[in-house]
Enzyme design. Structure first.
Site, short mmCIF file in Angstrom:
data_model
loop_
_atom_site.label_atom_id
_atom_site.label_comp_id
_atom_site.label_asym_id
_atom_site.label_seq_id
_atom_site.Cartn_x
_atom_site.Cartn_y
_atom_site.Cartn_z
N ASP A 14 22.43 44.95 69.07
CA ASP A 14 21.79 43.87 69.84
C ASP A 14 21.75 42.55 69.08
O ASP A 14 20.84 41.74 69.28
CB ASP A 14 20.35 44.26 70.26
CG ASP A 14 20.31 45.58 70.98
OD1 ASP A 14 21.20 45.81 71.81
OD2 ASP A 14 19.41 46.39 70.70
N LYS A 17 26.58 40.30 69.66
CA LYS A 17 28.04 40.36 69.44
C LYS A 17 28.80 39.99 70.70
O LYS A 17 29.84 39.36 70.64
CB LYS A 17 28.45 41.78 69.01
CG LYS A 17 27.88 42.22 67.69
CD LYS A 17 28.29 43.64 67.36
CE LYS A 17 27.69 44.68 68.28
NZ LYS A 17 26.21 44.79 68.24
N ALA A 40 26.40 50.98 74.70
CA ALA A 40 26.43 49.55 74.36
C ALA A 40 26.04 48.71 75.58
O ALA A 40 26.28 49.10 76.71
CB ALA A 40 27.83 49.17 73.90
N GLY A 41 25.46 47.56 75.31
CA GLY A 41 25.14 46.62 76.39
C GLY A 41 25.43 45.23 75.88
O GLY A 41 24.61 44.64 75.20
N HIS A 42 26.63 44.75 76.15
CA HIS A 42 27.02 43.43 75.65
C HIS A 42 26.85 42.40 76.76
O HIS A 42 27.47 42.50 77.80
CB HIS A 42 28.47 43.46 75.15
CG HIS A 42 28.63 44.31 73.92
ND1 HIS A 42 29.84 44.71 73.42
CD2 HIS A 42 27.71 44.83 73.07
CE1 HIS A 42 29.65 45.43 72.33
NE2 HIS A 42 28.36 45.53 72.10
N THR A 43 25.97 41.44 76.51
CA THR A 43 25.63 40.48 77.56
C THR A 43 26.41 39.19 77.38
O THR A 43 26.46 38.63 76.28
CB THR A 43 24.12 40.18 77.52
OG1 THR A 43 23.44 41.43 77.52
CG2 THR A 43 23.68 39.35 78.71
N ARG A 142 35.79 70.29 68.72
CA ARG A 142 37.11 70.57 69.28
C ARG A 142 37.07 71.27 70.63
O ARG A 142 37.93 72.07 70.97
CB ARG A 142 37.97 71.36 68.28
CG ARG A 142 38.31 70.52 67.06
CD ARG A 142 38.80 71.32 65.92
NE ARG A 142 37.77 72.23 65.43
CZ ARG A 142 37.91 73.01 64.37
NH1 ARG A 142 39.05 73.01 63.71
NH2 ARG A 142 36.93 73.78 63.98
N GLN A 223 27.05 48.47 68.72
CA GLN A 223 25.91 48.82 67.86
C GLN A 223 25.99 48.03 66.54
O GLN A 223 26.66 47.02 66.49
CB GLN A 223 25.84 50.34 67.62
CG GLN A 223 25.51 51.15 68.87
CD GLN A 223 26.72 51.52 69.71
OE1 GLN A 223 27.74 51.90 69.19
NE2 GLN A 223 26.59 51.42 71.03
N THR A 238 23.56 56.16 65.83
CA THR A 238 24.40 56.61 66.93
C THR A 238 25.43 57.58 66.36
O THR A 238 25.42 57.86 65.16
CB THR A 238 25.04 55.41 67.68
OG1 THR A 238 25.62 55.92 68.90
CG2 THR A 238 26.08 54.67 66.86
N ARG A 302 14.48 49.16 77.56
CA ARG A 302 13.35 49.44 76.64
C ARG A 302 12.97 48.21 75.83
O ARG A 302 13.86 47.46 75.40
CB ARG A 302 13.75 50.55 75.65
CG ARG A 302 13.91 51.90 76.28
CD ARG A 302 14.34 52.93 75.24
NE ARG A 302 15.68 52.69 74.74
CZ ARG A 302 16.25 53.39 73.77
NH1 ARG A 302 15.58 54.35 73.17
NH2 ARG A 302 17.48 53.14 73.38
N SER A 406 23.99 30.54 66.89
CA SER A 406 23.92 30.56 68.35
C SER A 406 22.50 30.13 68.74
O SER A 406 21.52 30.57 68.14
CB SER A 406 24.25 31.97 68.82
OG SER A 406 23.86 32.13 70.15
#
Ligand code: IMP
Length: 417
Positions: A14, A17, A40-43, A142, A223, A238, A302, A406
């Site tokens: 978070d 990225k 992943a949650g890339h905004t 496997r 991550q 993870t 969350r 940023s």
């Protein structure tokens, strides 16, 4: 000359990225993900709208860039197809520019179910409940099913049936849950197979040939370093390698393909899920950062745990990733804090030791804050002196150059230093 560049997170994910990948992507021909999955949650902000990417590389809304989901990822077809459907509203031809590795392991309904059940038990670590860890367990055990397996129907059916009978034993005997039906899952995945067919490819060739042809490839990490399966705060991590060395293996290309690694760190620290967090602030500062920084998970919603910047943590993450330059994100969120604390080491030792994170007591310094809203600033000369001082203090203590900061969610809300 642009180089093949990896973007990695230097904290617990978070870091922002997604925004940085989207900002840089216009200069690249290929944007490839190499690990992780729908956790992943890339905004990204696109034409004023908030677009959240889970599995698709998040630079794909830039020109004709090709997005590749590498073999090191685990793929949830349902979430991917929803994501692609959403992206089609911005670019009707998006499917033509997305390629999915046939080597990717599939996330199956039983992975998600088992992840959810474990998260309700003493085994919980605060996962995203997307089945990530359980899918990687099957991969390394496997017994996993891969995207390429979808197109060998007979063998897929056989392997699926073996997997489901094993998983049903676990579901019923260990977790006292309802068994799953292999017919239903088979039909569901055969449906996905058709929808995915035109995008399935060999990532080792696409990315390898692009590099050989002198094209520019942007490798997108998910991550952060402290969530790496080996080098993070195990077991609160993870299940993939989040560090830059994972690029080669996650796309089937040589390790020297990565010519440069750019780190991304937030101007403060956040973490979602359980596990140690030395600079966590459970008081007013934590609350303020969470509210001003909208620190709520983009995958799960969350609330994120928040606290001051941790120099030793970022130094460690930079060392294991080979990062010499970083982007500092969300600096604008710190506006209005009178005195900003920075952890410059720990009482016991100035180095981050992921084995001892529970015991680390941060040593803080305080630097003067800035009152001005800096979200409209686009040139370093226009940053308030105290904001520049904050950046300098971080550079001095970490030994890492801050190349950009940023200052807001928009693509152009970035200041080159
Ligand atoms: P999993 O990846 O869902 O198994 O979750 C394992 C740990 O990684 C949990 O602490 C999650 O909150 C964390 N995690 C996974 N993906 C992300 C992410 O994209 N950002 C931040 N934390 C993440």
């Amino acid at each position: 000359m642009i180089m093949n560049l990896a973007i990695v997170g230097l904290q617990w994910g978070d870091e922002g990225k997604g925004k940085i990948v989207d900002y840089l992507a216009r200069n690249f021909d290929v944007n490839a993900r190499y690990q992780g999955g729908s956790n992943a949650g890339h905004t990204v902000r696109y034409k004023g709208e908030k677009v959240i990417f889970h599995q698709v590389p998040c630079g794909v809304l830039n020109g004709n860039i090709q997005g590749v989901i590498g073999g090191g990822c685990v793929l949830d077809p349902k979430i991917l197809l929803e994501e692609i459907q959403n992206l089609t509203t911005y670019d009707p031809a998006i499917k033509d520019r997305i390629r999915i590795s046939k080597f990717c392991h599939l996330i199956m309904p039983y992975h998600i179910l088992i992840d959810e059940i474990r998260e309700g038990s003493k085994q919980a670590i605060g996962t995203t409940k997307k089945g990530i860890g359980v899918a990687y367990e099957d991969k390394y055990g496997r017994t996993g099913l891969r995207v390429g397996d979808l197109y060998n129907v007979e063998s897929f059916e056989k392997k699926l049936s073996i997997n489901i009978s094993r998983k049903n034993l676990i579901l019923m005997d260990v977790y006292h849950a309802e068994p799953l039906s292999d017919n239903e899952i088979f039909d569901l995945y055969m449906g996905y197979a058709e929808e995915l067919r035109s995008m399935v490819a060999d990532d080792t060739k696409i990315v390898g040939e692009a590099i050989d042809a002198g094209k520019n490839v942007l490798f997108e990490g998910a991550q952060g370093a402290m969530l790496d399966i080996d080098y993070g705060t195990y077991p609160y991590v993870t299940s993939s390698h989040t560090v830059a060395s994972s690029v080669g293996i996650g796309l089937g290309i040589p390790p020297y393909s990565v010519e440069s690694v750019l780190g991304v760190a937030k101007a403060y620290t956040t973490r979602v899920g359980q596990g140690p967090f030395p600079t966590e602030d459970s008081g007013e500062l934590g609350k303020l950062l969470r509210e001003s920084g909208a620190e709520f998970g983009s995958t799960t919603g969350r609330p994120r745990r928040c606290g001051p910047f941790d120099v030793a943590l970022v130094k460690y993450a930079a060392r294991i990733n080979g990062v010499k330059e970083m982007v500092l994100t969300k600096l604008d969120v710190l506006a209005g804090i009178d005195k900003i604390r920075i952890a410059v080491g720990y009482e016991s030792n100035d180095e981050m030791d992921p084995f001892a994170t529970e015991q680390l007591v941060p040593k803080y310094i305080e630097v003067p804050g800035f009152a001005e809203d800096i979200s409209g600033v686009r040139s370093s000369g226009d940053l308030p002196d105290n904001a520049l001082n904050y950046i300098n203090v971080i550079e001095e203590h970490t030994g890492i150059k801050v190349s950009h900061v940023s200052v807001g969610p928009e693509r152009d809300a970035i200041v080159k230093m």
